[in-house]
Design a protein around this motif. Structure first.
Motif, PDB file in Angstrom:
ATOM      1  N   ILE A  48      39.852  58.418 -19.959  1.00 38.60           N
ATOM      2  CA  ILE A  48      39.511  56.866 -19.994  1.00 38.60           C
ATOM      3  C   ILE A  48      38.974  56.622 -21.630  1.00 38.60           C
ATOM      4  O   ILE A  48      39.385  55.598 -22.228  1.00 38.60           O
ATOM      5  N   SER A  51      41.513  56.883 -24.241  1.00 37.95           N
ATOM      6  CA  SER A  51      42.560  55.605 -23.981  1.00 37.95           C
ATOM      7  C   SER A  51      41.908  54.442 -24.665  1.00 37.95           C
ATOM      8  O   SER A  51      42.572  53.887 -25.535  1.00 37.95           O
ATOM      9  N   PHE A  52      40.621  54.356 -24.536  1.00 35.32           N
ATOM     10  CA  PHE A  52      39.948  53.150 -24.991  1.00 35.32           C
ATOM     11  C   PHE A  52      40.076  53.047 -26.635  1.00 35.32           C
ATOM     12  O   PHE A  52      40.330  52.268 -27.354  1.00 35.32           O
ATOM     13  N   GLY A  89      48.598  49.848 -20.779  1.00 37.09           N
ATOM     14  CA  GLY A  89      47.230  50.351 -20.793  1.00 37.09           C
ATOM     15  C   GLY A  89      47.057  51.288 -19.484  1.00 37.09           C
ATOM     16  O   GLY A  89      46.301  52.406 -19.766  1.00 37.09           O
ATOM     17  N   CYS A  93      46.146  55.348 -19.916  1.00 41.03           N
ATOM     18  CA  CYS A  93      44.871  55.865 -19.173  1.00 41.03           C
ATOM     19  C   CYS A  93      45.138  56.975 -18.268  1.00 41.03           C
ATOM     20  O   CYS A  93      44.606  58.081 -18.480  1.00 41.03           O
ATOM     21  N   VAL A  97      44.336  61.036 -18.311  1.00 43.28           N
ATOM     22  CA  VAL A  97      43.359  61.514 -17.053  1.00 43.28           C
ATOM     23  C   VAL A  97      43.979  62.857 -16.399  1.00 43.28           C
ATOM     24  O   VAL A  97      43.372  63.657 -16.045  1.00 43.28           O
ATOM     25  N   SER A 172      51.189  58.192 -13.259  1.00 40.89           N
ATOM     26  CA  SER A 172      51.636  57.863 -14.945  1.00 40.89           C
ATOM     27  C   SER A 172      53.238  57.650 -14.837  1.00 40.89           C
ATOM     28  O   SER A 172      53.608  56.729 -15.709  1.00 40.89           O
ATOM     29  N   VAL A 207      42.207  48.723 -20.502  1.00 36.59           N
ATOM     30  CA  VAL A 207      41.316  49.778 -20.630  1.00 36.59           C
ATOM     31  C   VAL A 207      39.952  49.879 -20.668  1.00 36.59           C
ATOM     32  O   VAL A 207      38.875  50.512 -20.260  1.00 36.59           O
ATOM     33  N   LEU A 210      38.420  49.138 -17.386  1.00 38.77           N
ATOM     34  CA  LEU A 210      38.127  50.290 -16.747  1.00 38.77           C
ATOM     35  C   LEU A 210      37.125  51.175 -17.204  1.00 38.77           C
ATOM     36  O   LEU A 210      36.540  51.779 -16.608  1.00 38.77           O
ATOM     37  N   VAL A 211      36.861  51.081 -18.485  1.00 43.39           N
ATOM     38  CA  VAL A 211      35.542  51.637 -18.986  1.00 43.39           C
ATOM     39  C   VAL A 211      34.425  51.240 -18.386  1.00 43.39           C
ATOM     40  O   VAL A 211      33.477  51.813 -17.915  1.00 43.39           O
ATOM     41  N   SER A 216      32.230  54.773 -18.008  1.00 40.46           N
ATOM     42  CA  SER A 216      32.448  55.917 -18.930  1.00 40.46           C
ATOM     43  C   SER A 216      31.438  55.978 -20.301  1.00 40.46           C
ATOM     44  O   SER A 216      31.365  54.697 -20.722  1.00 40.46           O
TER      45      SER A 216
END
Length: 314
Positions: A48, A51-52, A89, A93, A97, A172, A207, A210-211, A216
């Motif tokens: 994550i 990806s960010f 996105g 991610c 992962v 994915s 993303v 999601l963080v 995260s």
């Protein structure tokens, strides 16, 4: 350089040359994507967090490109590409992962099953021809990739695969297939640079959410890790996805998903060179079969006569 194709009342023909250039663009993107897993693992960050930073670096570069070319996306562009951005996105991610729970080989082999989902859909809902050649090439390529991973030697930089690794890899795959099919439908309405910028913006926000949800820690990237993030964002990210995005109005979605079957082969070779993952003789033979099948498809596809679509964009 991309060429604009005028829009007229009748469907616009896509020439043999345009199809050939589209095929070449997809193959070039596949080469770049082959290094995505290696670059991602080299950063040392969680999926994550990686990806960010990958998405925000890519967005910053794309905003600069949009400013230089004066191709700012409109709100209509953002609305048209919003679903593609969310899917993109999530795919980025989930892909990274998955790499935390399994090897690069397992992730890309499961991703290589995309033609199994795309070919029937493209035929039923997108009006694409699923010829005997496509079916045979799909069968040979997917089988070759599966064999290449099954016979892959253990150890030498390999990772232990858990059930979570398989599940994340399947997720994915599903997000990637959905993204490809959605973008195929909207690409005839949004120009390439505006499309990439809009999708990257929505993906970066997705993303980021999601963080926040996962709590995260963003400070996981340091030192040379930043170089890998930047290379990942500009190489496989902007350049790779840009090439496929440009090619989409010129190449059938079913053909695109078949051509990118070369990615598992390239990813395996990249892992062998940079991560010391071993490659057996049988595995090398299986990868050679995959490349041969894709060469046949690319050659025949590039020699097809003109096709008609409602609109093509630069």
């Amino acid at each position: 350089m991309a060429r604009s194709i005028a829009v007229i009342d009748q469907p616009t023909p896509i020439s043999r040359e345009a199809r050939r250039l589209g095929v070449v663009a997809v193959l070039m993107a596949t080469v770049l994507w082959s290094f995505g897993g290696v670059l991602g693992k080299s950063t040392g960050a969680s999926g994550i967090v990686l990806s960010f930073w990958r998405m925000w670096v890519a967005l910053a570069v794309l905003l600069a490109i949009s400013a230089i070319l004066r191709r700012w996306p409109s709100w209509a562009d953002v609305r048209a590409t919003a679903s593609a951005g969310v899917l993109f996105g999530l795919n980025i991610c989930v892909f990274f992962v998955a790499l935390q729970h399994t090897s690069i080989a397992v992730v890309v082999i499961i991703g290589a099953l995309s033609p199994v989902l795309v070919l029937p859909y493209a035929r039923a809902f997108m009006g694409e021809r699923v010829t005997m050649l496509k079916a045979v090439c799909a069968t040979v390529a997917v089988t070759g990739v599966v064999v290449a991973v099954i016979v892959a030697p253990s150890g030498g930089g390999g990772s232990t695969t858990t059930l979570a690794g398989y599940l994340w890899s399947v997720a994915s795959l599903l997000f990637w297939v959905a993204y490809m099919l959605v973008t195929k439908r909207v690409r005839d309405r949004v120009e390439t640079v505006r499309f990439l910028t809009s999708v990257s913006g929505v993906a970066a926000l997705t993303v980021s959410l999601l963080v926040v949800i996962t709590g995260s820690e963003l400070g996981q990237v340091s030192g040379t890790g930043w170089w890998w993030v930047v290379i990942l964002a500009i190489g496989p990210g902007i350049t790779g996805h840009g090439l496929v995005t440009w090619a989409q109005p010129r190449v059938d979605a079913s053909v695109t998903t078949l051509l990118i079957q070369a990615e598992p082969v390239g990813a395996t070779l990249a892992a062998w060179v940079f991560l010391s993952e071993r490659v057996s003789g049988l595995q090398a033979l299986a990868m050679a079969v995959v490349i041969a099948a894709l060469c046949v498809l690319a050659y025949r596809e590039s020699r097809e006569g003109p096709i008609l679509i409602d609109e093509a964009v630069s």
